[in-house]
Scaffold this motif. Structure first.
Motif, PDB file in Angstrom:
ATOM      1  N   VAL A  38       5.137  -4.152   0.806  1.00 59.38           N
ATOM      2  CA  VAL A  38       6.316  -3.561   0.153  1.00 59.38           C
ATOM      3  C   VAL A  38       5.887  -2.319  -0.625  1.00 59.38           C
ATOM      4  O   VAL A  38       5.204  -2.413  -1.644  1.00 59.38           O
ATOM      5  N   LYS A  40       7.880   0.162  -1.887  1.00 59.35           N
ATOM      6  CA  LYS A  40       8.885   0.795  -2.754  1.00 59.35           C
ATOM      7  C   LYS A  40       8.271   1.308  -4.047  1.00 59.35           C
ATOM      8  O   LYS A  40       7.385   0.662  -4.610  1.00 59.35           O
ATOM      9  N   ASN A  61      13.122  -0.708  -0.302  1.00 58.13           N
ATOM     10  CA  ASN A  61      14.427  -1.240  -0.696  1.00 58.13           C
ATOM     11  C   ASN A  61      15.515  -0.182  -0.903  1.00 58.13           C
ATOM     12  O   ASN A  61      16.646  -0.539  -1.186  1.00 58.13           O
ATOM     13  N   ILE A 166      15.596 -14.251  -1.207  1.00 56.27           N
ATOM     14  CA  ILE A 166      14.795 -13.978  -2.403  1.00 56.27           C
ATOM     15  C   ILE A 166      15.023 -15.151  -3.353  1.00 56.27           C
ATOM     16  O   ILE A 166      16.174 -15.455  -3.688  1.00 56.27           O
ATOM     17  N   SER A 206       4.990 -11.694  -4.024  1.00 57.47           N
ATOM     18  CA  SER A 206       3.675 -11.858  -4.668  1.00 57.47           C
ATOM     19  C   SER A 206       3.544 -13.184  -5.419  1.00 57.47           C
ATOM     20  O   SER A 206       2.510 -13.843  -5.352  1.00 57.47           O
ATOM     21  N   ARG A 221       6.802 -10.859   1.911  1.00 57.82           N
ATOM     22  CA  ARG A 221       7.011  -9.453   1.529  1.00 57.82           C
ATOM     23  C   ARG A 221       6.273  -9.213   0.217  1.00 57.82           C
ATOM     24  O   ARG A 221       6.712  -9.686  -0.835  1.00 57.82           O
ATOM     25  N   GLY A 223       4.451  -6.750  -2.613  1.00 58.54           N
ATOM     26  CA  GLY A 223       4.265  -5.429  -3.202  1.00 58.54           C
ATOM     27  C   GLY A 223       3.194  -5.443  -4.273  1.00 58.54           C
ATOM     28  O   GLY A 223       2.100  -4.916  -4.110  1.00 58.54           O
TER      29      GLY A 223
HETATM   30  C1  PLP Z   1      10.200  -5.626  -4.424  1.00 57.50           C
HETATM   31  C2  PLP Z   1      10.510  -6.670  -3.417  1.00 57.50           C
HETATM   32  C3  PLP Z   1       9.503  -7.516  -2.909  1.00 57.50           C
HETATM   33  C4  PLP Z   1       8.062  -7.478  -3.373  1.00 57.50           C
HETATM   34  O1  PLP Z   1       7.959  -8.078  -4.624  1.00 57.50           O
HETATM   35  P1  PLP Z   1       6.520  -8.246  -5.340  1.00 57.50           P
HETATM   36  O2  PLP Z   1       6.794  -9.265  -6.396  1.00 57.50           O
HETATM   37  O3  PLP Z   1       6.158  -6.913  -5.892  1.00 57.50           O
HETATM   38  O4  PLP Z   1       5.569  -8.729  -4.323  1.00 57.50           O
HETATM   39  C5  PLP Z   1       9.859  -8.433  -1.940  1.00 57.50           C
HETATM   40  N1  PLP Z   1      11.127  -8.529  -1.480  1.00 57.50           N
HETATM   41  C6  PLP Z   1      12.114  -7.748  -1.951  1.00 57.50           C
HETATM   42  C7  PLP Z   1      13.488  -7.904  -1.404  1.00 57.50           C
HETATM   43  C8  PLP Z   1      11.839  -6.790  -2.926  1.00 57.50           C
HETATM   44  O5  PLP Z   1      12.836  -6.020  -3.380  1.00 57.50           O
END
Ligand code: PLP
Length: 230
Positions: A38, A40, A61, A166, A206, A221, A223
């Motif tokens: 990720v 973003k 995103n 999520i 994460s 996913r 980041g």
């Molecule tokens: C930002 C985001 C992530 C990654 O989140 P982290 O906690 O930084 O790993 C995953 N999925 C979605 C939909 C996000 O917006």
């Protein structure tokens, strides 16, 4: 600030080891879980890192942010939209993304299907489900999922790969576990009901990727654990 590529690689190796361990614990083959980087808020270099490391795709995103990065990025990598999408940006999203994971309404399905048709392509999508019933999250309600899927499966220019969710933010790890198991169960039921595979379950970030893998995630996913705090 982006870490060095060396640091990124160490982190990615560690995450893959975590995923592999969670797969062993769940009796799963580790090759069935993909790491989506990720990127973003980070520069286009973040996508270059992911490509150099051998990842298939990055997650963004915001549509415009991804479009800007794509123009600066030479990496061979696929782009997936994981953030909320407004119908008026469906055409831009269909043009610039290899898959859209955040499809949560019939209106959006209609717009994306029309846009994909105009581009002469079949756009892969996931249906985002609010499996944790979190008022702060986007995603279709669980009760609306069968109808949304039925509509989606009727779209000639969309390919429905599966579902995304999520988990609600919570101090209690059981909340994420319950959310992921709910989505997995929903997928199993709807795949059987409609006679389709719906193989992809995009769940886990994460903080909760191991719970997600144990519950059947096919794509985490990630980041922060890769690139540091935003
Ligand atoms: C930002 C985001 C992530 C990654 O989140 P982290 O906690 O930084 O790993 C995953 N999925 C979605 C939909 C996000 O917006």
């Amino acid at each position: 600030m982006l870490p060095s590529y060396h640091e990124f690689k160490n982190r990615a190796d560690a995450i893959r080891a975590q995923i592999a361990a969670a797969c062993v614990a769940a009796g799963r083959d580790h090759s069935t879980v993909e790491l989506l980087a990720v990127t973003k808020t980070h520069s286009a270099d973040a996508a270059d890192y992911a490509s150099r490391y051998g990842l298939r795709a990055v997650g963004e995103n915001r549509v415009q942010e991804a479009v800007d990065k794509q123009s600066q990025c030479t990496a061979r990598i696929q782009w997936e939209l994981i953030g909320h999408l407004q119908s008026n940006k469906a055409k831009l999203a269909a043009t610039h993304f290899d898959r859209v994971q955040s499809v949560d309404s019939e209106k959006l399905l209609n717009h994306l299907d029309t846009a994909a048709a105009a581009l002469g392509k079949v756009l892969p999508v996931l249906l985002q489900i609010n499996a944790g019933r979190d008022p702060a999250k986007f995603g279709a309600e669980l009760e609306d999922a069968p109808r949304l899927l039925e509509t989606a499966l009727g779209k000639k220019n969309l390919r429905i790969d599966g579902f995304m969710t999520i988990a609600p933010l919570s101090d209690d790890p059981a909340v994420a576990v319950r959310t992921f198991e709910t989505l997995r169960t929903l997928r199993d039921e709807l795949a059987a009901k409609f006679g389709v595979s719906l193989r992809e379950l995009s769940m886990g970030m994460s903080g909760d990727m191991e719970a997600a893998v144990r519950a059947g995630s096919t794509q985490v996913r990630v980041g922060t654990a890769l690139y540091g705090t935003r």
